[in-house]
Design a protein around this motif. Structure first.
Motif, PDB file in Angstrom:
ATOM      1  N   PRO A   6     111.308   1.102  79.209  1.00 36.76           N
ATOM      2  CA  PRO A   6     110.346   1.943  79.920  1.00 36.76           C
ATOM      3  C   PRO A   6     111.029   2.782  80.988  1.00 36.76           C
ATOM      4  CG  PRO A   6     109.461  -0.245  79.598  1.00 36.76           C
ATOM      5  CD  PRO A   6     110.877  -0.301  79.136  1.00 36.76           C
ATOM      6  N   LEU A   7     110.726   4.060  81.020  1.00 39.64           N
ATOM      7  CA  LEU A   7     111.399   5.015  81.886  1.00 39.64           C
ATOM      8  C   LEU A   7     111.236   4.691  83.369  1.00 39.64           C
ATOM      9  CD1 LEU A   7     112.998   7.626  82.083  1.00 39.64           C
ATOM     10  CD2 LEU A   7     110.857   8.897  81.953  1.00 39.64           C
ATOM     11  N   LYS A   8     110.086   4.148  83.767  1.00 41.79           N
ATOM     12  CA  LYS A   8     109.845   3.923  85.190  1.00 41.79           C
ATOM     13  C   LYS A   8     110.795   2.884  85.780  1.00 41.79           C
ATOM     14  CE  LYS A   8     106.155   0.516  84.367  1.00 41.79           C
ATOM     15  NZ  LYS A   8     104.744   0.211  84.616  1.00 41.79           N
ATOM     16  N   TYR A   9     111.294   1.963  84.944  1.00 44.53           N
ATOM     17  CA  TYR A   9     112.245   0.974  85.437  1.00 44.53           C
ATOM     18  C   TYR A   9     113.667   1.529  85.467  1.00 44.53           C
ATOM     19  CZ  TYR A   9     108.394  -2.261  84.608  1.00 44.53           C
ATOM     20  OH  TYR A   9     107.189  -2.896  84.626  1.00 44.53           O
ATOM     21  N   LEU A  10     113.954   2.491  84.619  1.00 43.65           N
ATOM     22  CA  LEU A  10     115.316   3.010  84.503  1.00 43.65           C
ATOM     23  C   LEU A  10     115.753   3.760  85.750  1.00 43.65           C
ATOM     24  CD1 LEU A  10     115.491   4.220  80.811  1.00 43.65           C
ATOM     25  CD2 LEU A  10     116.898   2.477  81.875  1.00 43.65           C
ATOM     26  N   ARG A  11     114.884   4.587  86.295  1.00 46.47           N
ATOM     27  CA  ARG A  11     115.257   5.378  87.461  1.00 46.47           C
ATOM     28  C   ARG A  11     115.665   4.482  88.622  1.00 46.47           C
ATOM     29  NH1 ARG A  11     117.222  10.015  86.211  1.00 46.47           N
ATOM     30  NH2 ARG A  11     115.909  11.076  84.723  1.00 46.47           N
ATOM     31  N   PHE A  12     114.891   3.426  88.846  1.00 43.34           N
ATOM     32  CA  PHE A  12     115.227   2.491  89.916  1.00 43.34           C
ATOM     33  C   PHE A  12     116.566   1.817  89.633  1.00 43.34           C
ATOM     34  CE2 PHE A  12     115.174  -1.882  91.574  1.00 43.34           C
ATOM     35  CZ  PHE A  12     115.094  -1.607  92.934  1.00 43.34           C
ATOM     36  N   THR A  13     116.772   1.424  88.381  1.00 43.03           N
ATOM     37  CA  THR A  13     118.021   0.766  87.984  1.00 43.03           C
ATOM     38  C   THR A  13     119.221   1.678  88.214  1.00 43.03           C
ATOM     39  OG1 THR A  13     116.830  -0.429  86.249  1.00 43.03           O
ATOM     40  CG2 THR A  13     119.226  -0.384  86.077  1.00 43.03           C
ATOM     41  N   GLY A 166     113.754  16.823  64.657  1.00 43.61           N
ATOM     42  CA  GLY A 166     114.652  16.852  65.806  1.00 43.61           C
ATOM     43  C   GLY A 166     113.955  16.760  67.149  1.00 43.61           C
ATOM     44  N   LEU A 167     114.408  17.586  68.065  1.00 43.46           N
ATOM     45  CA  LEU A 167     113.895  17.573  69.440  1.00 43.46           C
ATOM     46  C   LEU A 167     112.407  17.884  69.506  1.00 43.46           C
ATOM     47  CD1 LEU A 167     114.649  17.351  72.452  1.00 43.46           C
ATOM     48  CD2 LEU A 167     115.191  19.786  72.416  1.00 43.46           C
ATOM     49  N   ARG A 168     111.919  18.729  68.611  1.00 44.06           N
ATOM     50  CA  ARG A 168     110.501  19.110  68.628  1.00 44.06           C
ATOM     51  C   ARG A 168     109.597  17.904  68.404  1.00 44.06           C
ATOM     52  NH1 ARG A 168     107.309  20.127  64.480  1.00 44.06           N
ATOM     53  NH2 ARG A 168     109.066  20.228  63.036  1.00 44.06           N
ATOM     54  N   VAL A 169     110.011  17.004  67.522  1.00 41.94           N
ATOM     55  CA  VAL A 169     109.185  15.844  67.186  1.00 41.94           C
ATOM     56  C   VAL A 169     109.479  14.640  68.097  1.00 41.94           C
ATOM     57  CG1 VAL A 169     108.670  14.149  65.373  1.00 41.94           C
ATOM     58  CG2 VAL A 169     108.977  16.581  64.793  1.00 41.94           C
ATOM     59  N   TYR A 170     110.752  14.470  68.449  1.00 38.68           N
ATOM     60  CA  TYR A 170     111.163  13.243  69.129  1.00 38.68           C
ATOM     61  C   TYR A 170     111.544  13.461  70.596  1.00 38.68           C
ATOM     62  CZ  TYR A 170     111.452  11.448  64.362  1.00 38.68           C
ATOM     63  OH  TYR A 170     111.170  11.057  63.085  1.00 38.68           O
ATOM     64  N   ALA A 171     111.005  14.475  71.239  1.00 38.17           N
ATOM     65  CA  ALA A 171     111.382  14.812  72.616  1.00 38.17           C
ATOM     66  C   ALA A 171     111.239  13.620  73.562  1.00 38.17           C
ATOM     67  CB  ALA A 171     110.550  15.989  73.121  1.00 38.17           C
ATOM     68  N   ASP A 172     110.088  12.917  73.513  1.00 39.38           N
ATOM     69  CA  ASP A 172     109.862  11.781  74.416  1.00 39.38           C
ATOM     70  C   ASP A 172     110.829  10.638  74.134  1.00 39.38           C
ATOM     71  OD1 ASP A 172     107.827  13.159  75.637  1.00 39.38           O
ATOM     72  OD2 ASP A 172     106.221  12.192  74.492  1.00 39.38           O
ATOM     73  N   THR A 173     111.034  10.350  72.862  1.00 40.89           N
ATOM     74  CA  THR A 173     111.962   9.279  72.482  1.00 40.89           C
ATOM     75  C   THR A 173     113.378   9.614  72.940  1.00 40.89           C
ATOM     76  OG1 THR A 173     110.625   8.726  70.544  1.00 40.89           O
ATOM     77  CG2 THR A 173     112.924   7.992  70.541  1.00 40.89           C
ATOM     78  N   LEU A 174     113.791  10.868  72.769  1.00 39.59           N
ATOM     79  CA  LEU A 174     115.130  11.282  73.171  1.00 39.59           C
ATOM     80  C   LEU A 174     115.320  11.187  74.672  1.00 39.59           C
ATOM     81  CD1 LEU A 174     115.636  14.297  70.759  1.00 39.59           C
ATOM     82  CD2 LEU A 174     117.091  12.277  70.893  1.00 39.59           C
ATOM     83  N   ARG A 175     114.290  11.514  75.430  1.00 41.93           N
ATOM     84  CA  ARG A 175     114.379  11.411  76.883  1.00 41.93           C
ATOM     85  C   ARG A 175     114.614   9.964  77.300  1.00 41.93           C
ATOM     86  NH1 ARG A 175     110.993  15.615  77.661  1.00 41.93           N
ATOM     87  NH2 ARG A 175     109.172  14.326  77.234  1.00 41.93           N
ATOM     88  N   LYS A 176     113.913   9.049  76.645  1.00 43.78           N
ATOM     89  CA  LYS A 176     114.065   7.630  76.960  1.00 43.78           C
ATOM     90  C   LYS A 176     115.462   7.133  76.565  1.00 43.78           C
ATOM     91  CE  LYS A 176     109.130   6.601  76.482  1.00 43.78           C
ATOM     92  NZ  LYS A 176     108.085   5.930  75.669  1.00 43.78           N
ATOM     93  N   ILE A 177     115.935   7.580  75.420  1.00 48.66           N
ATOM     94  CA  ILE A 177     117.274   7.184  74.969  1.00 48.66           C
ATOM     95  C   ILE A 177     118.337   7.717  75.924  1.00 48.66           C
ATOM     96  CG2 ILE A 177     119.016   7.576  73.176  1.00 48.66           C
ATOM     97  CD1 ILE A 177     116.787   7.329  71.114  1.00 48.66           C
ATOM     98  N   GLU A 178     118.190   8.956  76.356  1.00 48.85           N
ATOM     99  CA  GLU A 178     119.156   9.541  77.282  1.00 48.85           C
ATOM    100  C   GLU A 178     119.238   8.724  78.567  1.00 48.85           C
ATOM    101  OE1 GLU A 178     118.037  13.584  77.867  1.00 48.85           O
ATOM    102  OE2 GLU A 178     118.571  14.202  75.834  1.00 48.85           O
ATOM    103  N   ASN A 179     118.090   8.324  79.092  1.00 44.27           N
ATOM    104  CA  ASN A 179     118.076   7.536  80.318  1.00 44.27           C
ATOM    105  C   ASN A 179     118.626   6.126  80.101  1.00 44.27           C
ATOM    106  OD1 ASN A 179     116.680   8.953  82.771  1.00 44.27           O
ATOM    107  ND2 ASN A 179     115.550   9.621  80.968  1.00 44.27           N
ATOM    108  N   GLU A 180     118.317   5.555  78.963  1.00 41.56           N
ATOM    109  CA  GLU A 180     118.836   4.229  78.658  1.00 41.56           C
ATOM    110  C   GLU A 180     120.354   4.288  78.463  1.00 41.56           C
ATOM    111  OE1 GLU A 180     117.673   2.074  74.977  1.00 41.56           O
ATOM    112  OE2 GLU A 180     116.876   0.618  76.407  1.00 41.56           O
ATOM    113  N   ASN A 181     120.851   5.361  77.865  1.00 41.40           N
ATOM    114  CA  ASN A 181     122.293   5.536  77.717  1.00 41.40           C
ATOM    115  C   ASN A 181     122.986   5.605  79.071  1.00 41.40           C
ATOM    116  OD1 ASN A 181     122.313   5.472  74.946  1.00 41.40           O
ATOM    117  ND2 ASN A 181     122.553   7.677  74.660  1.00 41.40           N
ATOM    118  N   VAL A 182     122.358   6.283  80.021  1.00 43.06           N
ATOM    119  CA  VAL A 182     122.908   6.337  81.376  1.00 43.06           C
ATOM    120  C   VAL A 182     122.978   4.938  81.967  1.00 43.06           C
ATOM    121  CG1 VAL A 182     122.520   7.167  83.728  1.00 43.06           C
ATOM    122  CG2 VAL A 182     122.150   8.704  81.800  1.00 43.06           C
ATOM    123  N   ASP A 183     121.927   4.181  81.778  1.00 51.45           N
ATOM    124  CA  ASP A 183     121.867   2.803  82.274  1.00 51.45           C
ATOM    125  C   ASP A 183     123.018   1.979  81.704  1.00 51.45           C
ATOM    126  OD1 ASP A 183     120.833   0.510  83.508  1.00 51.45           O
ATOM    127  OD2 ASP A 183     119.687  -0.024  81.724  1.00 51.45           O
TER     128      ASP A 183
END
Length: 365
Positions: A6-13, A166-183
């Motif tokens: 979940p994105l809300k936990y990632l930012r804090f992490t 691609g990005l058009r369909v999976y924009a939300d999923t990609l955003r979550k993956i990008e943040n999780e990758n940072v984590d």
């Protein structure tokens, strides 16, 4: 399919990790400062290469290598070329061995034209015979599990981008993956340090950026991404990433070229009739540089010096030289921008504020 947090936990992490990383860096004992001890000496060596004083350059490379615990593969390579051109073959094989121990495959070395005259020598046969031993040693010392885990971040980043829609369909999923990758990347950095050549090697070739760098590139200021600037600067100082690579990543994140990592620009016009005869477009198909005022150039050079980069004019000279002499590794994939435009208007827009590279750099020598 990849799981996401979940994105809300990632930012804090991410914020917690950033604080921990800075505290950890301050608590560590002083290490070799590559910005002072290494990069300036490598710059001197490279400028000697431009002057074709390969013997003096070789001495400078040796001086730089003695100053730090872990020189960069790219510099070992350039030193090996200098040694070959001065017929100092003992040094050539010594530096090629260092490349093998960093993970560079023999096949890559054998493909380089500069070393082909050595292929029939007894020493080259010895290198071929000893290479499997060097490879085993590399695999023992490099953390290939960490490399594989970091490569997985690249695969995660690409999976849905390459899927149908691609990005058009999976924009939300990609955003979550990008943040999780940072984590995941921050957890690795906290535990192992920034993943540089000592930790994960350089792969089969002398890669300019490991594949996990895509995680950093995705975190742009425009998308309110996580800022890796301080982590990258710390890694530069410790010799875990080259200042050139770090500068490129920081520019990509910020969306502005404040380090001027794009050294040269070349513009070509497909509609020759439209572009011919325009005095403003005399520079088409030639290498151009940004026309900086003295004040602008000083500001750029001050920023570059902070992370161990050479003055911008010297950087441009190295890149320009590399276009005519590919025996050395002096440029980067981001150093030159080539544009092909359909007509005069686009050509004028892209060449605005640019001047001939050869003329500008010659007048400043």
């Amino acid at each position: 399919m990849f799981s996401v947090t979940p994105l809300k936990y990632l930012r804090f992490t991410l914020l917690v990790f950033a604080v921990l990383l800075v505290q950890q860096a301050r608590a560590e004992n002083k290490e070799t400062d590559y910005i002072k001890a290494y990069y300036p000496v490598i710059h001197e060596a490279e400028m000697l290469v431009l002057r074709k004083d390969y013997s003096a350059a070789l001495d400078k490379y040796a001086e730089a290598f003695k100053a730090v615990p872990e020189p960069f593969a790219r510099d070992y390579y350039n030193a090996a070329v200098c040694a070959t051109l001065t017929e100092n073959y003992t040094q050539t094989y010594s530096y090629l061995e260092e490349l093998a121990l960093k993970g560079v495959k023999l096949e890559f070395i054998e493909k380089q034209e500069v070393f082909k005259p050595l292929h029939e020598s007894k020493d080259w046969k010895k290198l071929q015979k000893k290479y499997p031993k060097y490879r085993k040693k590399y695999k023992r010392h490099a953390n290939l599990d960490v490399r594989a885990d970091l490569d997985e971040l690249y695969a995660r980043d690409k999976y849905f981008r390459l899927a149908k829609g691609g990005l058009r369909v999976y924009a939300d999923t990609l955003r979550k993956i990008e943040n999780e990758n940072v984590d995941i990347l921050l957890r690795t950095i906290q535990k192992r340090g920034y993943p540089g050549e000592k930790l994960i090697g350089v792969g089969d070739t002398i890669e300019q950026l490991p594949r996990f760098s895509i995680v950093i590139e995705r975190q742009t200021t425009a998308k309110k991404g996580f800022d890796f600037s301080e982590i990258l600067k710390e890694a530069v100082q410790k010799g875990h990433i080259s200042p050139q690579a770090a500068a490129y990543l920081m520019e990509t994140q910020k969306g502005t070229r404040y380090y001027k990592t794009r050294a040269l620009v070349r513009v070509a016009c497909t509609n020759k009739k439209d572009c011919e005869g325009d005095k403003k477009l005399k520079a088409l198909n030639k290498y151009l540089v940004e026309d900086l005022s003295k004040k602008e150039e000083k500001k750029v050079n001050d920023l570059r010096a902070e992370i161990g980069l050479e003055p911008v004019d010297d950087y441009r000279r190295k890149v320009l030289y590399s276009l005519s002499d590919n025996r050395f590794m002096l440029g980067y994939r981001w150093s030159v921008a080539n544009y092909i435009v359909p007509g005069r208007d686009a050509a004028e827009e892209l060449t605005r504020g640019l001047v001939s590279a050869e003329r500008a750099l010659t007048t400043r020598e």
